[in-house]
Design a protein around this motif. Structure first.
Motif, PDB file in Angstrom:
ATOM      1  N   SER A 139      39.568  41.237  38.069  1.00  0.00           N
ATOM      2  CA  SER A 139      39.786  39.984  38.641  1.00  0.00           C
ATOM      3  C   SER A 139      37.901  39.365  37.694  1.00  0.00           C
ATOM      4  O   SER A 139      37.606  40.299  37.906  1.00  0.00           O
ATOM      5  CB  SER A 139      39.726  39.270  39.132  1.00  0.00           C
ATOM      6  N   PHE A 140      38.897  38.791  37.266  1.00  0.00           N
ATOM      7  CA  PHE A 140      37.406  37.820  36.515  1.00  0.00           C
ATOM      8  C   PHE A 140      37.635  36.445  36.662  1.00  0.00           C
ATOM      9  O   PHE A 140      38.609  36.070  36.776  1.00  0.00           O
ATOM     10  CB  PHE A 140      37.165  38.357  34.956  1.00  0.00           C
ATOM     11  N   PHE A 141      35.985  36.009  36.643  1.00  0.00           N
ATOM     12  CA  PHE A 141      36.132  34.489  37.586  1.00  0.00           C
ATOM     13  C   PHE A 141      35.053  33.926  36.009  1.00  0.00           C
ATOM     14  O   PHE A 141      34.056  35.241  35.966  1.00  0.00           O
ATOM     15  CB  PHE A 141      36.237  34.513  38.418  1.00  0.00           C
ATOM     16  N   ARG A 142      35.026  32.763  35.953  1.00  0.00           N
ATOM     17  CA  ARG A 142      34.425  31.954  35.741  1.00  0.00           C
ATOM     18  C   ARG A 142      33.153  31.363  36.571  1.00  0.00           C
ATOM     19  O   ARG A 142      34.359  29.828  37.852  1.00  0.00           O
ATOM     20  CB  ARG A 142      34.423  31.249  34.601  1.00  0.00           C
ATOM     21  N   THR A 143      31.904  30.664  36.483  1.00  0.00           N
ATOM     22  CA  THR A 143      31.428  29.867  37.216  1.00  0.00           C
ATOM     23  C   THR A 143      30.188  28.881  36.686  1.00  0.00           C
ATOM     24  O   THR A 143      29.464  29.863  35.813  1.00  0.00           O
ATOM     25  CB  THR A 143      30.155  30.356  38.479  1.00  0.00           C
ATOM     26  N   GLY A 144      30.813  28.373  35.853  1.00  0.00           N
ATOM     27  CA  GLY A 144      29.212  27.865  35.040  1.00  0.00           C
ATOM     28  C   GLY A 144      29.681  27.987  33.137  1.00  0.00           C
ATOM     29  O   GLY A 144      30.839  28.937  32.957  1.00  0.00           O
ATOM     30  N   SER A 145      28.227  28.831  32.840  1.00  0.00           N
ATOM     31  CA  SER A 145      28.849  29.421  31.281  1.00  0.00           C
ATOM     32  C   SER A 145      29.069  30.986  31.766  1.00  0.00           C
ATOM     33  O   SER A 145      28.778  31.570  30.318  1.00  0.00           O
ATOM     34  CB  SER A 145      27.630  28.958  30.689  1.00  0.00           C
ATOM     35  N   ASP A 146      28.545  31.376  33.013  1.00  0.00           N
ATOM     36  CA  ASP A 146      28.692  32.750  33.638  1.00  0.00           C
ATOM     37  C   ASP A 146      29.972  33.485  33.922  1.00  0.00           C
ATOM     38  O   ASP A 146      31.100  32.607  34.619  1.00  0.00           O
ATOM     39  CB  ASP A 146      27.715  32.996  34.463  1.00  0.00           C
ATOM     40  N   TYR A 147      30.305  34.692  32.962  1.00  0.00           N
ATOM     41  CA  TYR A 147      31.802  35.473  33.089  1.00  0.00           C
ATOM     42  C   TYR A 147      31.544  36.418  34.278  1.00  0.00           C
ATOM     43  O   TYR A 147      30.211  37.357  34.921  1.00  0.00           O
ATOM     44  CB  TYR A 147      32.240  35.595  32.065  1.00  0.00           C
ATOM     45  N   PHE A 148      32.532  36.457  35.204  1.00  0.00           N
ATOM     46  CA  PHE A 148      32.379  38.160  36.374  1.00  0.00           C
ATOM     47  C   PHE A 148      33.473  38.855  36.493  1.00  0.00           C
ATOM     48  O   PHE A 148      34.341  38.240  36.280  1.00  0.00           O
ATOM     49  CB  PHE A 148      31.554  37.057  37.953  1.00  0.00           C
ATOM     50  N   LEU A 149      33.606  39.577  36.756  1.00  0.00           N
ATOM     51  CA  LEU A 149      33.989  40.811  37.233  1.00  0.00           C
ATOM     52  C   LEU A 149      33.729  41.180  38.505  1.00  0.00           C
ATOM     53  O   LEU A 149      33.011  41.258  38.765  1.00  0.00           O
ATOM     54  CB  LEU A 149      33.631  42.334  36.206  1.00  0.00           C
ATOM     55  N   GLN A 150      34.846  41.196  39.163  1.00  0.00           N
ATOM     56  CA  GLN A 150      34.945  41.736  40.789  1.00  0.00           C
ATOM     57  C   GLN A 150      36.184  42.522  40.872  1.00  0.00           C
ATOM     58  O   GLN A 150      37.197  42.620  40.033  1.00  0.00           O
ATOM     59  CB  GLN A 150      36.319  40.023  41.296  1.00  0.00           C
ATOM     60  N   TYR A 151      35.819  43.865  41.791  1.00  0.00           N
ATOM     61  CA  TYR A 151      36.085  44.862  41.653  1.00  0.00           C
ATOM     62  C   TYR A 151      35.858  45.559  42.296  1.00  0.00           C
ATOM     63  O   TYR A 151      34.765  45.530  43.207  1.00  0.00           O
ATOM     64  CB  TYR A 151      36.005  46.232  40.788  1.00  0.00           C
ATOM     65  N   HIS A 152      36.886  45.460  43.444  1.00  0.00           N
ATOM     66  CA  HIS A 152      36.535  46.513  45.284  1.00  0.00           C
ATOM     67  C   HIS A 152      35.950  45.623  45.348  1.00  0.00           C
ATOM     68  O   HIS A 152      34.613  46.019  46.494  1.00  0.00           O
ATOM     69  CB  HIS A 152      36.282  47.521  45.270  1.00  0.00           C
ATOM     70  N   GLY A 153      35.445  44.096  46.149  1.00  0.00           N
ATOM     71  CA  GLY A 153      35.037  43.415  46.878  1.00  0.00           C
ATOM     72  C   GLY A 153      33.769  42.971  46.242  1.00  0.00           C
ATOM     73  O   GLY A 153      32.934  42.077  46.739  1.00  0.00           O
ATOM     74  N   THR A 154      33.137  43.870  44.965  1.00  0.00           N
ATOM     75  CA  THR A 154      31.927  43.162  43.965  1.00  0.00           C
ATOM     76  C   THR A 154      32.179  42.693  43.065  1.00  0.00           C
ATOM     77  O   THR A 154      32.947  43.235  42.268  1.00  0.00           O
ATOM     78  CB  THR A 154      31.014  45.235  43.677  1.00  0.00           C
ATOM     79  N   ALA A 155      31.559  41.965  42.887  1.00  0.00           N
ATOM     80  CA  ALA A 155      30.671  41.004  41.322  1.00  0.00           C
ATOM     81  C   ALA A 155      29.916  41.394  40.675  1.00  0.00           C
ATOM     82  O   ALA A 155      28.440  41.892  41.776  1.00  0.00           O
ATOM     83  CB  ALA A 155      31.444  39.316  41.886  1.00  0.00           C
TER      84      ALA A 155
END
Length: 198
Positions: A139-155
């Motif tokens: 999954s992918f999510f956003r906080t402010g201007s940063d984008y993150f990848l989340q895989y097996h509980g690690t982002a």
């Protein structure tokens, strides 16, 4: 008579050598691992078809100097044609990308670009790996201007290059879901809000 015979042989051999050129064509997956499911490559001189192949490597020898046309379809069924000028005694090598597509011509923005704070994009995968069914998700999510990848509980934070890969992947799935094609053994679900691509 012997001298005449040798003269003819030398002349023919020299002419043959002067014209002998070759063309080697590699079909390559530039964005992913090479697959055996590749399209047909056709080589023409003028309008005359001189060679066709489905191999990952094609070698055409004893070509005369001139202009040749290499035609093939990309993975997204986009017709490609390359003009290749071959000189005498030239050994030409071409590498063709059969998995290219012009995703940047898509009209609407990609989900990763529309992603708002606290929203998620999810990609689910299921497929057969040897004899077992493998299931995975990212999954992918956003906080402010940063984008993150989340895989097996690690982002971790995404780079712009990785965001570009996500855009391409979305376009690729969108293209094939509209065409009703794709590998039956692998299933991808791209989910964002009410949008689901598979």
């Amino acid at each position: 008579m012997k001298i005449f015979f040798y003269a003819v042989v030398v002349t023919l051999f020299t002419t043959y050598q002067a014209q002998a050129s070759s063309l080697t064509i590699y079909l390559s997956a530039c964005r992913s691992e090479c697959d055996t499911e590749i399209g047909l490559v056709k080589v023409y001189k003028g309008r005359k078809l001189i060679h066709k192949s489905k191999s990952l490597k094609t070698v055409i020898e004893n070509l005369s100097a001139g202009t040749y046309y290499v035609r093939y379809n990309s993975i997204a069924e986009k017709k490609r044609e390359l003009e290749v000028i071959i000189s005498e005694k030239e050994n030409r090598v071409l590498t063709l990308c059969f998995d290219d597509f012009e995703y940047y011509k898509k009209q609407s923005a990609s989900a990763i670009d529309e992603l708002q704070v606290n929203e998620k994009i999810e990609i689910h995968y299921s497929g057969k790996l040897k004899k077992a069914i493998k299931k995975d998700s990212i999954s992918f999510f956003r906080t402010g201007s940063d984008y993150f990848l989340q895989y097996h509980g690690t982002a971790r934070k995404l780079t712009e290059v990785e965001r570009e890969v996500i855009r391409e992947f979305e376009y690729f799935l969108n293209y094939f879901s509209r065409k009703g094609r794709g590998k039956k053994k692998d299933l991808y679900l791209f989910q964002y809000k009410e949008m689901t691509l598979k």
